[in-house]
Design an enzyme around this catalytic site. Structure first.
Site, PDB file in Angstrom:
ATOM      1  N   PRO A   1      35.951  48.515  42.380  1.00 19.23           N
ATOM      2  CA  PRO A   1      35.181  49.223  41.341  1.00 19.23           C
ATOM      3  C   PRO A   1      36.043  50.190  40.530  1.00 19.23           C
ATOM      4  O   PRO A   1      35.629  50.644  39.468  1.00 19.23           O
ATOM      5  CB  PRO A   1      34.090  49.966  42.114  1.00 19.23           C
ATOM      6  CG  PRO A   1      34.410  49.832  43.547  1.00 19.23           C
ATOM      7  CD  PRO A   1      35.476  48.805  43.728  1.00 19.23           C
TER       8      PRO A   1
ATOM      9  N   GLU B   1      35.743  50.939  53.249  1.00 19.70           N
ATOM     10  CA  GLU B   1      35.953  51.896  52.161  1.00 19.70           C
ATOM     11  C   GLU B   1      37.037  51.443  51.190  1.00 19.70           C
ATOM     12  O   GLU B   1      37.242  52.051  50.159  1.00 19.70           O
ATOM     13  CB  GLU B   1      36.302  53.277  52.718  1.00 19.70           C
ATOM     14  CG  GLU B   1      35.167  53.941  53.471  1.00 19.70           C
ATOM     15  CD  GLU B   1      33.882  53.976  52.665  1.00 19.70           C
ATOM     16  OE1 GLU B   1      33.879  54.531  51.560  1.00 19.70           O
ATOM     17  OE2 GLU B   1      32.872  53.425  53.162  1.00 19.70           O
TER      18      GLU B   1
ATOM     19  N   ARG C   1      35.054  27.472  34.785  1.00 15.86           N
ATOM     20  CA  ARG C   1      34.380  26.822  33.662  1.00 15.86           C
ATOM     21  C   ARG C   1      35.226  26.797  32.411  1.00 15.86           C
ATOM     22  O   ARG C   1      34.912  26.075  31.472  1.00 15.86           O
ATOM     23  CB  ARG C   1      33.003  27.440  33.419  1.00 15.86           C
ATOM     24  CG  ARG C   1      33.023  28.908  33.122  1.00 15.86           C
ATOM     25  CD  ARG C   1      31.621  29.491  33.238  1.00 15.86           C
ATOM     26  NE  ARG C   1      30.671  28.854  32.325  1.00 15.86           N
ATOM     27  CZ  ARG C   1      30.682  28.989  31.018  1.00 15.86           C
ATOM     28  NH1 ARG C   1      31.601  29.731  30.433  1.00 15.86           N
ATOM     29  NH2 ARG C   1      29.790  28.374  30.265  1.00 15.86           N
TER      30      ARG C   1
ATOM     31  N   ASP D   1      29.746  30.004  24.061  1.00 14.67           N
ATOM     32  CA  ASP D   1      29.175  30.998  24.969  1.00 14.67           C
ATOM     33  C   ASP D   1      29.039  32.375  24.345  1.00 14.67           C
ATOM     34  O   ASP D   1      29.751  32.705  23.414  1.00 14.67           O
ATOM     35  CB  ASP D   1      30.104  31.195  26.172  1.00 14.67           C
ATOM     36  CG  ASP D   1      29.997  30.070  27.169  1.00 14.67           C
ATOM     37  OD1 ASP D   1      28.982  29.380  27.144  1.00 14.67           O
ATOM     38  OD2 ASP D   1      30.935  29.905  27.951  1.00 14.67           O
TER      39      ASP D   1
HETATM   40  N1  ADE Z   1      34.231  45.694  45.239  1.00  8.42           N
HETATM   41  C1  ADE Z   1      33.196  46.532  45.436  1.00  8.42           C
HETATM   42  N2  ADE Z   1      32.546  46.770  44.286  1.00  8.42           N
HETATM   43  C2  ADE Z   1      33.192  46.060  43.314  1.00  8.42           C
HETATM   44  C3  ADE Z   1      33.013  45.902  41.917  1.00  8.42           C
HETATM   45  N3  ADE Z   1      32.034  46.518  41.260  1.00  8.42           N
HETATM   46  N4  ADE Z   1      33.865  45.114  41.260  1.00  8.42           N
HETATM   47  C4  ADE Z   1      34.880  44.498  41.900  1.00  8.42           C
HETATM   48  N5  ADE Z   1      35.096  44.606  43.231  1.00  8.42           N
HETATM   49  C5  ADE Z   1      34.260  45.383  43.930  1.00  8.42           C
END
Ligand code: ADE
Length: 243
Positions: free
Chosen positions: A89, A116, A154, A169
């Site tokens: 994230p 974590e 794809r 797309d």
């Molecule tokens: N791992 C945990 N959350 C994630 C996300 N939002 N994007 C990519 N990998 C992740």
């Protein structure tokens, strides 16, 4: 193209990729997908892959060495250079341009964390870039990796039955896609727009472009800044804004 996935649950990604367009791309040999489990490279009776974080706090952190050995095994399985992507994230938000960039490579390795996260030293030593699939937290990188595998698959030549589909797309050209209709023409939920039945290809293209512009303006105006717009598009947008 070859994608290696380093994950504690490699079977999960293989299953996700087994259906539809990705499944067909793999069957047709357009894409090969190989999983690598750090647990297979862990030591001791318990085959430990994680430990408590230094400095305290909740959760566990993935150990450097099992991951490093899994990555080394994956690298060694093919002589071509590989782009190593950590699903996180904290990464660069993925968009269609980013997918295209990855899809154009010969090899990509997707690294999936659990708990974590992974020890930062491993990220610094082995990872070329971190990629996020959105501003929310998943319990592991596997679903994110499956998303990347699908979006890449794809785009491989021959993966879609109709070669024009990918170009049409959403996000290609920076706009959202236009609405689509199929039979029947008349339905209790409404009628198909006349222009699509007219056989006039120029008018149909114009209508679709306007629908794309309208949707993008209404739903994702942020995309318009980065979109490839013609003078005619700008005039259409001015008209839509006014009216
Ligand atoms: N791992 C945990 N959350 C994630 C996300 N939002 N994007 C990519 N990998 C992740």
């Amino acid at each position: 193209m070859r994608i290696d996935v380093v994950s504690l649950f490699p079977e999960f990604i293989a299953q996700c990729a087994a259906f539809g367009v990705t499944g067909r791309a793999i069957e047709r040999g357009l894409l090969s997908l190989q999983g690598w489990n750090p647990r297979d490279h862990a030591e001791g009776n318990y085959r430990r892959v994680d430990d408590r974080p230094f400095g305290g706090g909740p959760g566990m952190v993935m150990l450097v060495d099992p991951l490093r050995r899994a990555i080394a095994a994956a690298r060694a399985a093919d002589p071509r250079p590989v782009r190593v992507v950590y699903m996180s994230p904290q990464g660069r938000p993925l968009d269609q341009a980013g997918v295209r960039e990855l899809a154009g490579r010969e090899r990509v390795m997707l690294l999936c964390g659990r708990y974590e996260g992974v020890d930062e030293r491993l990220v610094r030593a082995e990872v070329d870039e971190e990629v996020s699939i959105g501003d929310y937290v998943l319990s592991g990188g596997e679903l994110a990796a499956a998303v990347v595998v699908d979006a890449i698959a794809r785009l491989q030549d021959g993966a879609l039955n109709d070669a024009g589909s990918a170009e049409q797309d959403s996000f290609e050209g920076g706009l959202l896609d236009c609405p689509h209709y199929t039979r029947p023409v008349e339905h209790e939920l409404g009628k198909v727009p006349d222009v699509l039945l007219s056989g006039n290809h120029a008018e149909i293209a114009k209508w679709r472009r306007e629908q794309s512009l309208r949707r993008t303006l209404e739903r994702r105006p942020d995309l318009l800044d980065g979109a490839a717009l013609t003078e005619a598009d700008r005039r259409t947008l001015d008209r839509l804004r006014q009216g």
